[in-house]
Design an enzyme around this catalytic site. Sequence first.
Site, short mmCIF file in Angstrom:
data_model
loop_
_atom_site.label_atom_id
_atom_site.label_comp_id
_atom_site.label_asym_id
_atom_site.label_seq_id
_atom_site.Cartn_x
_atom_site.Cartn_y
_atom_site.Cartn_z
N HIS A 157 0.82 -1.22 0.00
CA HIS A 157 0.00 0.00 0.00
C HIS A 157 0.85 1.27 0.00
CE1 HIS A 157 -3.58 -2.34 0.43
NE2 HIS A 157 -3.29 -2.78 1.64
N ASP A 192 -2.62 -10.59 -2.28
CA ASP A 192 -3.18 -10.13 -1.01
C ASP A 192 -4.67 -9.88 -1.19
OD1 ASP A 192 -1.91 -8.63 1.68
OD2 ASP A 192 -3.84 -7.81 1.05
N HIS A 194 -6.28 -7.37 -0.26
CA HIS A 194 -6.45 -5.95 -0.59
C HIS A 194 -5.69 -5.62 -1.86
CE1 HIS A 194 -6.82 -6.13 3.91
NE2 HIS A 194 -7.92 -5.45 3.62
N ASP A 281 -4.08 -12.98 3.86
CA ASP A 281 -5.34 -12.49 4.39
C ASP A 281 -6.52 -12.79 3.49
OD1 ASP A 281 -4.24 -10.78 2.55
OD2 ASP A 281 -4.31 -9.00 3.80
#
Length: 337
Positions: A157, A192, A194, A281
């Site tokens: 990120h 991931d 996200h 995740d």
Amino acid sequence: MKAFLDDRQAGHDPQMFMANGTRLPNPEKPERISVLQAGAEAAGACFERPRDFGMGPLAAVHTAEYLAFLQTIHPRWKRIEGAADEVIPNIHPDRRSANYPKSAVGQAGWHQADTACPIAAGTWEAAYWSAQTALSAAESMLAGETAYALCRPPGHHAFADLAGGFCFLNNSGIAAEWLLRKGLRPAILDVDVHHGNGTQGMFYHRRDVLTVSLHADPDRFYPFFWGAAQERGEGEGLGYNLNLPLQRGTGDADYRAALAIALARIRAFGADVIVVALGLDAHEDDPFQGLKITTEGFTRIAADIAATGLRLLVVQEGGYLQPKLGTNLTAFLKGLA
């Protein structure tokens, strides 16, 4: 499999983050390190300490202004009367062409995208050695077989000049740029839960690094503003970014169907190395509850990636404390074999 880890990564111990207006315990805890290390060792990984590549590879993808901010902001912040122990922004510019302030508060708002990336006394050192871990694994992969970098804090990120979502330095992007300068043609495959918005932003106008991300649809999931399928790159980078947003709750079969599309694009790009930004995740029991990948699914996903026959560098991203976190890493690394 060679693996890399530096114990200085544990020095970053964030206490909180805000979600839905509520202060919550930060899930990106140092305890992740021991769980992930045990999971990798159960798959046969042998850990080494990374070497120090210096600031050059970091500055190849992050601005010098941002790196200076990360190194100096905490002591400057603590000089503010009544300041909290952690640097957390409370104001943000509406555009990146706005005034760059001298104030520590203003610079925090400029360089921190959200309230999930608090900066404390040990944050810079931990992030620095997380990046060196990725670089050492990249170097090892060049000299041999697949390598695993236990990077914490994670990185995907983080933009060139912006932290966010538990991330400060973009470890996968740093490694990919380093491999590019060694003469390879890297693709970054982000699995991931996200979207890897920082990685996308870092290479969005470029054609020499392909960025691909499979993730929960951002219409109703972090990071919200990035990760849609129509984001394909800009300028020279048009067509060199692929987003595959998935419905919340997507399981193994549909995920692997999307992964097949991702791997076909990587082959079409002519990549000779894949930097796998590994988020665990996406698991069905992860606290963020975005996707429903099973432990066995991680083995199959890894086997699909390995079947490309390309060289692989695995860089740890998300995956948070829950009973199967270490087991999921074991399953993925065994799948690569």
